[in-house]
Design an enzyme around this catalytic site. Structure first.
Site, PDB file in Angstrom:
ATOM      1  N   HIS A  34       0.866  -1.185   0.000  1.00 38.74           N
ATOM      2  CA  HIS A  34       0.000   0.000   0.000  1.00 38.74           C
ATOM      3  C   HIS A  34       0.897   1.228   0.000  1.00 38.74           C
ATOM      4  O   HIS A  34       2.020   1.203   0.501  1.00 38.74           O
ATOM      5  CB  HIS A  34      -0.867  -0.040   1.253  1.00 38.74           C
ATOM      6  CG  HIS A  34      -1.952   0.975   1.319  1.00 38.74           C
ATOM      7  ND1 HIS A  34      -1.718   2.296   1.644  1.00 38.74           N
ATOM      8  CD2 HIS A  34      -3.302   0.875   1.129  1.00 38.74           C
ATOM      9  CE1 HIS A  34      -2.863   2.951   1.656  1.00 38.74           C
ATOM     10  NE2 HIS A  34      -3.834   2.127   1.337  1.00 38.74           N
ATOM     11  N   ASP A  54       2.938  -4.226   8.316  1.00 39.13           N
ATOM     12  CA  ASP A  54       1.685  -3.513   8.065  1.00 39.13           C
ATOM     13  C   ASP A  54       0.554  -4.519   8.225  1.00 39.13           C
ATOM     14  O   ASP A  54       0.315  -5.365   7.363  1.00 39.13           O
ATOM     15  CB  ASP A  54       1.708  -2.926   6.652  1.00 39.13           C
ATOM     16  CG  ASP A  54       0.386  -2.273   6.253  1.00 39.13           C
ATOM     17  OD1 ASP A  54      -0.572  -2.305   7.055  1.00 39.13           O
ATOM     18  OD2 ASP A  54       0.305  -1.737   5.128  1.00 39.13           O
ATOM     19  N   GLN A  92      -4.712  -4.998   7.219  1.00 36.03           N
ATOM     20  CA  GLN A  92      -5.688  -5.939   6.687  1.00 36.03           C
ATOM     21  C   GLN A  92      -5.729  -7.263   7.442  1.00 36.03           C
ATOM     22  O   GLN A  92      -6.674  -8.036   7.266  1.00 36.03           O
ATOM     23  CB  GLN A  92      -5.392  -6.212   5.205  1.00 36.03           C
ATOM     24  CG  GLN A  92      -5.494  -4.999   4.302  1.00 36.03           C
ATOM     25  CD  GLN A  92      -6.910  -4.471   4.179  1.00 36.03           C
ATOM     26  OE1 GLN A  92      -7.885  -5.184   4.430  1.00 36.03           O
ATOM     27  NE2 GLN A  92      -7.042  -3.200   3.815  1.00 36.03           N
ATOM     28  N   LYS A 104     -10.936  -0.352  10.200  1.00 34.29           N
ATOM     29  CA  LYS A 104     -11.016  -1.579   9.412  1.00 34.29           C
ATOM     30  C   LYS A 104     -11.423  -2.784  10.268  1.00 34.29           C
ATOM     31  O   LYS A 104     -11.618  -3.876   9.733  1.00 34.29           O
ATOM     32  CB  LYS A 104      -9.681  -1.859   8.722  1.00 34.29           C
ATOM     33  CG  LYS A 104      -9.295  -0.803   7.693  1.00 34.29           C
ATOM     34  CD  LYS A 104      -8.004  -1.165   6.991  1.00 34.29           C
ATOM     35  CE  LYS A 104      -7.499  -0.028   6.102  1.00 34.29           C
ATOM     36  NZ  LYS A 104      -8.378   0.231   4.952  1.00 34.29           N
ATOM     37  N   CYS A 114      -4.643   2.435  -3.824  1.00 32.27           N
ATOM     38  CA  CYS A 114      -3.433   2.929  -3.164  1.00 32.27           C
ATOM     39  C   CYS A 114      -2.282   1.939  -3.325  1.00 32.27           C
ATOM     40  O   CYS A 114      -1.503   1.707  -2.391  1.00 32.27           O
ATOM     41  CB  CYS A 114      -3.687   3.221  -1.685  1.00 32.27           C
ATOM     42  SG  CYS A 114      -4.802   4.601  -1.409  1.00 32.27           S
TER      43      CYS A 114
END
Length: 429
Positions: free
Chosen positions: A143, A220, A223, A246, A386
């Site tokens: 991303h 990261d 998600q 999220k 993104c």
């Protein structure tokens, strides 16, 4: 102040304590007020949870109750409602720490989102530890939030960036990763799960390999934390970042987790109130963790709302969340693959989360998303997500993306499929 500094409760114990039980998605949907509305005269079918999840009534009511009963600034007030607000906010920090199995709540820093968390590390740890010629290893599937901060750091310091490529089916070239590690990078940063391809990367293995090469790792987890059981101690991540919005929580608040020795050594990110111990006209000293990195009035209601979201997910059980999404994703991929001219990008269902990105014949993804919205009430994402370098890897400007969560039903997928067939009719394909 923290409700508890050390956190002995494991995620499994916490699940038992909260009475984890399997609930059907159809029953779960009743907890989400927005899913009862209509758009363009049709029931809303929300398939954009990778961008932002919807919020259960428990989160909405928790935030409303805070504003109605004990809103005040935290940490500095000595009156009752300020102390109540402080206790609620710091209890939320402990909930988040337990959710990811951090050793201590002071390792959990409240930020605005995943993007700010990554930037915090890039500016504070990066400016202190990265020098000209140092290598930072990233991947082609990142991303922009896990690309641009490192590009800026490289511009400031003269560091080098190298990238792990991906295969045609959306998996990392781990053989190339091993070769890059032989160059002794200072930092490796990569997504636990791709927001475009849904690829779930072998984070534990990759982190161990990076550490063996002498590198630190930023993961990261924007998600992954909402959708998978994530244990920072088992992963041995040095830094891990994710966002509240999220994972059923409110917007405007995110998390940076870091190993304590790293956080202690890092300078502050922003200066102001609450992050200081003492202030003089020409010099100041810093507060303890985690407040050293939390300048100014924090997102109090949002932190409390995130705590309620964690409670909700714990009650569902993250293993159950994962199983439901695997079932929905398998069903979606099977149905979508039967549509003429439709191409799915990314790995097999066993190696992906609840994300399916695709193109349909020569229909632009933006046109596709508009038709689905207008004709079927279906909300999907269209664009480069993104992740422009990833789009370039596949020779595309954009993809359409459907993404799922705890409230997604197979019937939602059926409506999506019907809408895609309608799009083929409209374009006479």
């Amino acid at each position: 102040m923290p409700v508890s500094d050390n956190i002995p409760v494991t995620m499994m114990q916490q699940a038992i304590e909260t009475g984890t039980a399997v609930r059907a998605a159809a029953d779960i949907r009743k907890d989400f007020p927005i899913l009862s509305r209509q758009v363009h005269g049709k029931p809303l079918v929300y398939l954009d949870s990778a961008a932002s999840s919807q919020k259960p009534l428990a989160v909405i009511e928790t935030m409303s109750a805070y504003y109605e009963t004990c809103h005040a600034n935290v940490h500095r007030g000595v009156y009752e409602i300020s102390e109540e607000a402080t206790a609620k906010m710091e209890k939320a920090r402990v909930k988040v720490a337990r959710f990811i199995n951090a050793r201590q709540s002071k390792q959990v820093i409240f930020t605005r989102n995943t993007t700010e968390s990554i930037n915090l590390v890039a500016y504070t740890w990066g400016n202190t530890n990265i020098a000209a010629g140092d290598l930072i290893v990233l991947t082609e599937m990142e991303h922009h939030s896990n690309l641009v901060p490192w590009q800026l750091l490289a511009q400031r310091t003269g560091a080098r960036l190298e990238f792990v490529p991906i295969t045609d089916d959306g998996l990392l070239r781990l053989d190339i990763y091993e070769q890059l590690l032989q160059q002794q990078p200072k930092l490796v940063a990569f997504a636990h799960m791709s927001n475009v391809l849904g690829t779930i990367n072998p984070a534990r293995q990759m982190i161990a390999q990076a550490h063996a090469a002498g590198a630190l790792v930023l993961l990261d987890a924007a998600q992954s934390v909402p959708h998978l059981p994530v244990d920072v101690q088992a992963l041995d991540a040095d830094f891990l970042c994710f966002s509240s919005h999220k994972m059923l929580g409110p917007t405007g608040i995110g998390i940076l987790y870091g190993k304590r020795d790293l956080l202690e050594a890092m300078p502050p990110f922003m200066g102001g109130g609450d992050m200081i111990r003492t202030v003089g006209l020409r010099a100041s000293t810093w507060n303890d963790l985690p407040w050293k990195f939390e300048a100014g009035t924090p997102a109090i209601a949002e932190a409390i709302g995130l705590g309620a979201a964690v409670d909700y997910l714990n009650a569902l059980g993250m293993d159950n969340v994962r199983r439901h999404e695997q079932e929905i994703t398998a069903y979606a991929m099977a149905q979508l693959q039967a549509i003429p001219g439709l191409t799915i990008y990314g790995p097999e269902v066993t190696q992906r989360g609840g994300v399916v990105s695709f193109t349909l014949a020569d229909i632009h993804p933006h046109d596709l998303a508009s038709i689905l919205d207008q004709e079927a009430g279906v909300a999907i994402r269209a664009g480069h997500h993104c992740a422009q370098p990833l789009m370039e890897r596949f020779g595309l400007a954009a993809m359409a993306r459907a993404s799922f969560y705890v409230y997604t039903l197979k019937e939602d997928i059926d409506v999506l499929v019907q809408g895609l067939h309608k799009a083929l009719q409209i374009f006479s394909l």
